[in-house]
Design an enzyme around this catalytic site. Structure first.
Site, PDB file in Angstrom:
ATOM      1  CG  ASP A 132       6.206  -3.447  24.105  1.00  0.00           C
ATOM      2  OD1 ASP A 132       6.805  -2.371  24.014  1.00  0.00           O
ATOM      3  OD2 ASP A 132       6.640  -4.516  23.652  1.00  0.00           O
ATOM      4  CG  ASP A 169       8.049  -8.782  22.560  1.00  0.00           C
ATOM      5  OD1 ASP A 169       8.315  -7.568  22.480  1.00  0.00           O
ATOM      6  OD2 ASP A 169       8.904  -9.653  22.769  1.00  0.00           O
ATOM      7  CG  ASP A 221       8.992  -3.483  20.956  1.00  0.00           C
ATOM      8  OD1 ASP A 221       9.788  -2.545  21.109  1.00  0.00           O
ATOM      9  OD2 ASP A 221       9.181  -4.621  21.419  1.00  0.00           O
TER      10      ASP A 221
END
Length: 650
Positions: free
Chosen positions: A547, A543, A351
């Site tokens: 996700d 995080d 990410d």
């Protein structure tokens, strides 16, 4: 071979509920207490005295006195083992190490080898104590690392705010949170408004401004003013509390190596037991000068060596060492299986926001047109000082003294920006729509800027702009370089942020494959496409709540856990407690070091056992060599595993 719990001080077979580890040893804090060592100390002292009296042929030390002396020396360490072996037999589990140790040592007493009988059991007990101490150390490292939760909550009681432990706060109580502090529990905002750094919870780079009555999540950082919340969850439901519970059960997920050895031991042990019986009786039919006592002694040696203690202890202990070493480095593995899995990763998907960027705004560029930069910023800061917007906060961090610039009549133009008077000059601060609405020409160069941009006009003339961007984490670039060095060549960035911003960040980091503007299901689809190639072993690092699906779908899910969302932490297999992406590289290195040491221990245990088994069957090894082959090798394996906690990974 099935191992069960052994406590030398107080045997409670399989009854202590907090012990859930399949390695069968009591890893509770009791072994840190000196009392746990007393039985071994008593036996050791009496054994040394007995051996000395034997060596000097002291006249009175013979017959029943000698037997009684060694018998008493045997009891402190032998009785718990014999009792545990008997309990196992009653439950139908005969081939345990307790049974083998009991038969071997009692047999040694029967044939008059009293010192050897005591020594075998003593060293076995010492091995247990060493192992427990090593495991406790690893677990204490993990617990110490995870104790980063808020240590106080200011709760309103008896007409005043009192500092209490978050565990003591009940649902429905009012809690005060000061600027810069973490919200200690989930709740609802009672203040009129609040600004929170929620990058780790939502994946958004912009701080979140919420209004009265909206939800506030534990782990958010209060950015603006003292606020009050009403709690909606107890502390035990927080992410940190759940992680601590995960640590207690971290060994439930065994590595494939560990599972194989345990299955192997179940087959290996009975075979060697029957071989020991054969060693005792078969020579009668083939040897002319057969002496039962000699061949029984060889069989007892065979039994001591056959105990797969070194194998069954050293492997889980190696993984415990890896887990402890990882925790000291700010990394939590939820089980030994993921230490192994990290060594096989060849594809890393990450990410952006909160993973390689900080998730907070910072001035990236100041461009003044027709003005000195210092004066330009003074006008801008005078206006932004009246705003509580996160972008305004970033601008106010600019190091410039603007006390002689005062803003008046500041008003907000919905969806466009701010207007006000500063030292007699009309100032407009906002987006392009604000400039166009006031017939102010904006340079075309601003159209190519992908980050957030604040445009400024002074007295209806364009005066410049400030670029505000999410800042890269300090170790983000070195992380990508280090990943390449450890063999991770395929790196991909997936982000919910604008594709233009995602591509720019990827270029800065040297990531060739990046996609932005993705919804959670889009990220999941990208990972599923990668998984179609069975050669890809994929780790995903993220995080936010968005996700969680990808974390679950990956071979190894890695969550940024310092401020990470509860869902992400719950779903992930590995948690980076410090929010540093470079720790992913360290996690890979720790996994590889752990695997290396585990296989070193396997080779050592097998090698020594095979050699001494052959020597024992041929009558060339005594009980002392057997002790070394079993307990001595186990101790060496323990020391080798502990070495993991002393290693440094750069």
């Amino acid at each position: 071979m099935k191992k069960k719990k052994l406590n030398l001080k107080d045997i409670k077979p399989n009854s202590e509920k907090e012990h859930s580890h399949d390695d069968g040893h009591d890893h509770s804090g009791q072994t840190n207490n000196f009392k746990a060592y007393i039985p071994a100390i008593i036996s050791f002292t009496m054994l040394i005295i007995g051996i000395a009296l034997d060596y000097f042929n002291v006249a009175f030390f013979n017959d029943w006195l000698r037997i009684g002396w060694y018998g008493i020396a045997y009891l402190p360490v032998g009785f718990p083992v014999v009792k545990e072996g008997w309990e196992s037999i009653k439950k139908g589990d005969v081939f345990t190490e307790f049974f083998l140790m009991s038969i071997a040592t009692i047999g040694a007493f029967i044939i008059g080898e009293y010192p050897e009988g005591v020594a075998v059991m003593l060293f076995y007990a010492v091995g247990e104590l060493f192992q427990n101490a090593a495991v406790n150390r690893a677990k204490s490292n993990i617990k110490a690392l995870l104790d980063v939760r808020p240590n106080e909550a200011l709760v309103y009681r008896n007409d005043d705010y009192t500092s209490v432990s978050p565990e003591m706060v009940e649902i429905g109580e009012k809690v005060q949170v000061r600027v810069g502090e973490k919200v200690p529990l989930d709740g609802i905002l009672l203040s009129e408004k609040g600004s929170f750094n929620t990058a780790a919870l939502t994946g958004e780079s912009k701080p979140d401004t919420i209004a009265k009555g909206e939800k506030v999540f534990a782990g958010s950082i209060n950015m603006d003013g003292v606020i009050e919340i009403e709690t909606t969850k107890e502390f035990k439901d927080s992410s940190i509390a759940r992680i601590l519970d995960m640590v207690q059960n971290a060994t439930a997920r065994k590595s494939k190596t560990e599972l194989f050895i345990r299955k192997f031991a179940r087959v290996y042990t009975p075979i060697v037991v029957f071989l020991a019986i054969a060693v005792t009786f078969l020579p009668y039919f083939f040897v002319d000068d057969y002496v039962f006592r000699d061949w029984l002694y060889r069989a007892l040696i065979f039994l001591v060596i056959s105990c797969p203690c070194a194998l069954v202890i050293s492997i889980p202990l190696g993984y415990f060492g890896g887990l402890g070493a990882a925790s000291k480095n700010g990394i939590l593995f939820k089980g030994a299986s993921f230490l192994d899995a990290m060594t096989k990763i060849n594809t890393l998907v990450m990410d952006k926001t909160g993973t390689v960027t900080k998730g907070v705004f910072k001035i990236k560029e100041v461009k003044a047109i027709g003005w000195k930069e210092s004066d330009f910023m003074k006008y801008l800061m005078a206006i932004e000082e009246q705003s509580t917007h996160p972008i305004a906060k970033a601008i106010m961090e600019y190091k410039e003294d603007g006390e002689d610039f005062e803003a008046k009549d500041v008003s907000e133009i919905a969806g466009k920006g701010l207007k006000g008077i500063v030292n007699g000059k009309t100032i407009l601060v906002g987006n392009k729509a604000l400039m166009l609405a006031n017939n102010i020409d904006v340079p075309t160069e601003t159209d190519s800027i992908v980050e957030s941009i604040v445009l400024v006009a002074i007295d209806n003339k364009f005066a410049g702009y400030v670029v505000i961007a999410d800042e890269l984490k300090e170790d983000a670039k070195e992380t990508i370089t280090a990943l390449h060095k450890v063999g991770i060549k395929n790196i991909m960035m997936l982000s919910g942020d604008k594709d233009s911003i995602t591509q720019q960040v990827a270029r800065e980091l040297g990531i060739e494959n990046a996609k932005g503007g993705l919804l959670p299901e889009d990220k999941l689809n990208e990972v599923e496409i990668l998984k179609q190639n069975t050669n890809n072993k994929i780790a995903f690092i993220g995080d936010g709540i968005n996700d969680a699906p990808v974390l679950a779908a990956s071979d190894v899910g890695i969550a940024m856990g310092g401020l990470g969302s509860d869902v992400a932490i719950e779903t992930a297999d590995v948690i980076i407690q410090t929010d540093q992406p470079s720790k992913v590289v360290r996690a890979i290195k720790i996994g590889r070091s752990t695997r290396k040491i585990v296989w070193q221990n396997i080779g050592l245990a097998f090698g020594v056992k095979v050699i001494v088994l052959i020597l024992g069957a041929g009558g060339l090894a005594t009980m002392w060599e057997a002790v070394f082959a079993d307990v001595g090798v186990a101790l060496l394996a323990i020391l080798n595993a502990v070495r993991l906690q002393k290693m440094q990974w750069k």
